[in-house]
Motif scaffolding. Structure first.
Motif, short mmCIF file in Angstrom:
data_model
loop_
_atom_site.label_atom_id
_atom_site.label_comp_id
_atom_site.label_asym_id
_atom_site.label_seq_id
_atom_site.Cartn_x
_atom_site.Cartn_y
_atom_site.Cartn_z
N UNK A 1 50.68 34.86 36.06
CA UNK A 1 51.42 35.98 35.46
C UNK A 1 50.56 36.62 34.37
N UNK B 1 50.88 39.01 30.82
CA UNK B 1 51.78 39.45 29.76
C UNK B 1 51.00 40.36 28.81
N UNK C 1 55.74 38.70 23.53
CA UNK C 1 55.07 39.01 24.79
C UNK C 1 56.03 39.69 25.75
N UNK D 1 56.46 40.52 29.86
CA UNK D 1 55.98 40.19 31.20
C UNK D 1 55.61 41.46 31.95
N UNK E 1 53.64 39.33 38.21
CA UNK E 1 53.47 37.97 38.72
C UNK E 1 52.84 38.05 40.10
N UNK F 1 51.30 29.13 36.40
CA UNK F 1 52.43 28.24 36.62
C UNK F 1 52.10 27.25 37.72
N UNK G 1 59.10 29.45 35.53
CA UNK G 1 57.80 29.81 36.06
C UNK G 1 57.79 30.73 37.25
N UNK H 1 59.58 33.56 37.64
CA UNK H 1 59.78 34.94 37.22
C UNK H 1 59.30 35.05 35.80
N UNK H 2 59.37 36.23 35.23
CA UNK H 2 58.87 36.40 33.89
C UNK H 2 59.75 35.76 32.84
N UNK H 3 59.13 35.40 31.72
CA UNK H 3 59.87 34.93 30.57
C UNK H 3 60.07 36.11 29.61
N UNK I 1 60.66 37.31 25.81
CA UNK I 1 60.32 36.80 24.49
C UNK I 1 61.07 37.53 23.38
#
Lengths: 112, 113
Positions: A33, A35, A43, A45, A48, A92, B98, B100-102, B104
């Motif tokens: 991914x 960011x 951050x 995203x 991915x 990941x 993990x 998909x996006x996180x 923040x």
């Protein structure tokens, strides 16, 4: 040591040029991914890419993944001043413990 | 939606003091995380949770405590602050681990003197 290592650590380009950042990693991954982090912010995203994909696009972003070389690149086309930020790759892996590991980032500066 | 909200934004502590960093999300995410960001180190995972009532240790858990009594909230406690805990702390959440996006929060800048 970090799973993801970005290269270069810092990059300055003129507005309108393309920016390319690279990420190398050490172990097998499920996905990678990217960011973005603006100064003083959290951050965000961006994109991915799964381990069975080789290329992915999102707007002005193009990401490639080469699992044989354990590397990825992020290309930002037609850069804008608003693209000035730090960019992080994160890998990941769910082999053993599920783990999302961030690199140390590339600081991108777009010169107007 | 506010997303992930962290409070406070800044804090200065003396060595030995305790404090709680608050984190709340309104996206109904099961997964929540606490990271610290130090220059040249990237983000390092402190603790995480895979759902209400669960917590797990990350990469650098020593000196920190977490709890997850609701889906929305995931506070981080510093039990006895040390100068080595000077850092920027980020809370994040995601619908899966993990895959998909996180998302923040804006971060808490903590200085321990």
């Amino acid at each position: 040591s970090q799973q993801g290592e970005e290269d270069p650590q810092a990059l300055s380009i003129q507005e309108g040029e393309n920016a390319t950042m690279n990420c190398s990693y050490k172990t097998s991954i499920n996905n990678l991914q990217w960011y973005r982090q603006n100064s003083g912010r959290g951050l965000v995203h961006l994109i991915l890419i799964r381990s069975n994909e080789r290329e992915k696009h999102s707007g002005r972003l193009r990401v490639t993944l080469d699992t044989s070389k354990k590397s990825s690149s992020l290309l930002i086309t037609a850069s804008r001043a608003a693209d000035t930020a730090s960019y992080f790759c994160a890998t990941f892996s769910n082999f053993g413990n599920e783990k999302l590991t961030f690199g140390t980032g590339t600081r991108l500066t777009i010169i107007p | 939606n506010a997303g992930v909200t962290q409070t406070p934004k800044f804090r200065v502590l003396k060595t030995g003091q305790s404090m709680t960093l608050l984190c709340a999300q309104d996206m109904n995410h099961e997964y929540m995380y606490w990271y610290r960001q130090d220059p040249g180190m990237g983000l390092r995972l402190i603790h995480y949770s895979v759902g209400e009532g669960t917590t797990a240790k990350g990469e650098v858990p020593d000196g920190y405590n977490v709890s997850r009594s609701t889906t929305e909230d995931f506070p981080l406690r510093l039990l006895s602050a040390a100068p080595s805990q000077t850092s920027v702390y980020f809370c994040a959440s995601s619908y899966s681990r993990g895959r998909g996006g996180e998302y923040f929060g804006a971060g808490t800048r903590l200085s321990v003197l």
